[in-house]
Design an enzyme around this catalytic site. Structure first.
Site, PDB file in Angstrom:
ATOM      1  N   HIS A 293       0.814  -1.214   0.000  1.00 25.89           N
ATOM      2  CA  HIS A 293       0.000   0.000   0.000  1.00 25.89           C
ATOM      3  C   HIS A 293       0.856   1.276   0.000  1.00 25.89           C
ATOM      4  O   HIS A 293       0.582   2.194   0.777  1.00 25.89           O
ATOM      5  CB  HIS A 293      -0.918   0.028   1.229  1.00 25.89           C
ATOM      6  CG  HIS A 293      -1.926  -1.063   1.280  1.00 25.89           C
ATOM      7  ND1 HIS A 293      -2.615  -1.390   2.429  1.00 25.89           N
ATOM      8  CD2 HIS A 293      -2.385  -1.909   0.325  1.00 25.89           C
ATOM      9  CE1 HIS A 293      -3.441  -2.392   2.179  1.00 25.89           C
ATOM     10  NE2 HIS A 293      -3.312  -2.724   0.905  1.00 25.89           N
ATOM     11  N   PRO A 294       1.859   1.416  -0.847  1.00 20.94           N
ATOM     12  CA  PRO A 294       2.653   2.640  -0.820  1.00 20.94           C
ATOM     13  C   PRO A 294       1.857   3.840  -1.331  1.00 20.94           C
ATOM     14  O   PRO A 294       1.170   3.755  -2.348  1.00 20.94           O
ATOM     15  CB  PRO A 294       3.831   2.326  -1.743  1.00 20.94           C
ATOM     16  CG  PRO A 294       3.300   1.292  -2.691  1.00 20.94           C
ATOM     17  CD  PRO A 294       2.346   0.471  -1.875  1.00 20.94           C
TER      18      PRO A 294
END
Length: 552
Positions: free
Chosen positions: A486-487
């Protein structure tokens, strides 16, 4: 930077969208819906012509496979005992929505109200909810106006259930975590089955939902897609984006250097890893950093590549006895053709599985106003994504800190456009994040020791019962922790007085004209849950703002 005169000009377009992933597919479809706009989409990955990109359980084969994954790696992480992590990103049309967990999750109302409180007008929960709804196609919208049907983005219930997951929900309830029906009302505290972005048991990527239907229209001439192209830079003249330079077949003998000119705006939707790298190659970034790489500075923007946030998942594994899990089913060779037949004939069974079917949101301590932990409970276990399942029945109680205070970065390693960027998430860099990790492991044990699970004799395989002290639990978190993919945040939007804000609240790159970023990079703070659908909301809203601004 190489002179542009050796490039073949392929034409002029009103808009060039860089990236056909979760954001770019939405943006391009909304722009190209107007036949008067000529839209070019440039995608670095290839086509999604591999069966495992369409069978939901295919994530087990896609992640870590160079056919579907860019195979990025982080720098060694001090907070993880010096380990470098695999950092999966989708390498086909659809981007990471072609290999992700397929979980439909909006986050919490407080996330977006927090953005609004930062001075970002138009980004509160009430403002963004219509953009979630605009493309939603919910299988059974409940009353209340929080869901709708009829959009492109299908939301369905899981097509397989596991008794072990029902027992885990019962155990969570015994530990004080209430059962709820829907994670997407603005308050997701509680446990429920995740809903998934699938259509009749097949994975639905953003590309297949939004862009392919337009490309398949024979009479549509205003939309063009180029795949397997590597964008080197966005070209500026007098402070305005006027062209994009890219290469087909980078690094091969048949490589062709190309250029497209832009009359309207360039939209950068390459994702939280590739977007800051491309901004830097285009001369937008920290001036000293760019000059050190031999790059010309178009705009000194120190926030480019900073503010990286990600959800670190800690993955305790529990052996169980006397109950089915995917580990045991898969180990029985005779079951595999039955699973395949069940999927082919009925679009049901284990092959329709997302990585996680049951989730829970909970507070790690009373200090938090809203849930700050997310569980992904899985009726399977493995050492890492891309490796094989364990040879024993087990479940995984993956837990992540939803709002980490650690901040990392993504930057160019060199001016070579073929070299992967430097990814440094700085996990567990703050005392608060370390405390939350310890508390998360303690809470997990409290859930697992509740009566509804006792009959299955859960046995902690990892980290193992030997880890008891806070120091030992922190060491276990460092050993078990890995990205949950989930960057966000590496080109954040912010107010005019925020020197680290790369974008304004309308997603325009500050200090230049004709360039917007519309992807997960824009988030000033990570959302409290899976990030794919918030990214698509941003794309929906960003495309609408682009069209609105073009009227003036």
């Amino acid at each position: 930077m190489t002179d542009s005169t050796d490039r073949r000009l392929i034409g002029r377009f009103d808009h060039v969208v860089i990236g056909a992933g979760s954001a770019g597919s939405v943006v391009a479809s909304r722009l190209a819906a107007d036949p008067a706009r000529k839209v070019l989409v440039l995608e670095a990955g290839g086509k999604d012509d591999w069966i495992w990109l369409h069978i939901p359980v295919g994530y087990l084969y896609a992640i870590g496979n160079p056919r579907a994954d860019w195979l990025f790696k982080t720098e060694p992480q001090a907070g993880l005992g010096g380990r470098a992590l695999a950092y999966p990103r989708g390498k086909v049309v659809g981007g990471s929505s072609a290999i992700n967990a397929m979980i439909y999750m909006r986050g919490q109302a407080a996330d977006y109200d927090g953005w609004r409180q930062l001075g970002l007008t138009g980004w509160g929960w009430d403002d963004v909810l219509p953009y979630f709804l605009k493309h939603e196609d919910h299988i059974a919208p409940p009353p209340g106006g929080l869901h709708r049907s009829g959009g492109e983005w299908r939301v369905e219930n899981p097509r397989v259930r596991w008794a072990i997951l029902d027992a885990i929900r019962d155990a969570a309830e015994a530990a004080g975590i209430r059962k709820i029906a829907d994670f997407n009302t603005g308050d997701n505290e509680g446990s429920a089955y995740f809903q998934v972005n699938q259509r009749r048991g097949r994975r639905l990527s953003a590309f297949n939902a939004f862009l392919r239907p337009l490309l398949d229209q024979r009479d549509r001439t205003n939309l063009r897609l180029e795949t397997r192209v590597h964008v080197e830079r966005i070209v500026f003249e007098n402070g305005r984006a006027v062209a994009v330079e890219f290469t087909h077949g980078l690094g091969t003998p048949s490589a062709e250097r190309l250029r497209v000119e832009v009359d309207g705006e360039v939209v950068l939707s390459a994702g939280a890893v590739a977007t800051p790298a491309l901004l830097e190659r285009s001369g937008i970034g920290g001036g000293e950093r760019l000059r050190g790489l031999g790059l010309d500075v178009v705009k000194d923007a120190p926030g480019v590549g900073e503010n990286l946030q990600d959800h670190l998942q800690i993955r305790p594994v529990y052996k169980v006895h006397g109950i089915r899990t995917l580990n045991g089913d898969y180990a029985k060779l005779w079951r595999r053709p039955m699973m395949a037949l069940q999927w082919a004939a009925l679009r049901s069974g284990p092959l329709t599985m997302a990585p996680s079917q049951v989730g829970a949101f909970v507070k790690s301590s009373p200090d938090y106003a809203t849930a700050n932990l997310q569980y992904h409970f899985q009726p399977l276990s493995l050492d890492s994504w891309g490796s094989g399942l364990h040879p024993f029945d087990a479940f995984t109680a993956s837990v992540c800190n939803l709002r980490p205070t650690s901040r990392g970065s993504v930057h160019l390693r060199s001016a070579d456009p073929g070299e992967a960027p430097v990814i440094a998430p700085n996990y567990l860099d703050t005392e608060e994040d370390r405390r939350v990790a310890i508390d998360a492991l303690k809470l997990t044990r409290r859930i697992v020791t509740q009566a509804p699970l006792a009959r299955y004799r859960p046995e902690e395989h990892s980290p193992g019962a030997v880890a008891q002290s806070d120091e030992a639990l922190l060491a276990a978190a460092a050993q078990l922790g890995t990205t949950i993919f989930h960057p966000v945040g590496t080109a954040k939007m912010g107010r005019d007085d925020d020197a680290m804000a790369v974008l304004d609240e309308r997603l325009r790159v500050r200090g230049v004209e004709g360039l917007r970023v519309i992807d997960a990079s824009v988030m000033p703070a990570i959302t409290s849950g899976n990030t794919a659908n918030p990214t698509m909301m941003i794309a929906e809203k960003g495309a609408a703002m682009l069209k609105e601004d073009g009227r003036g």
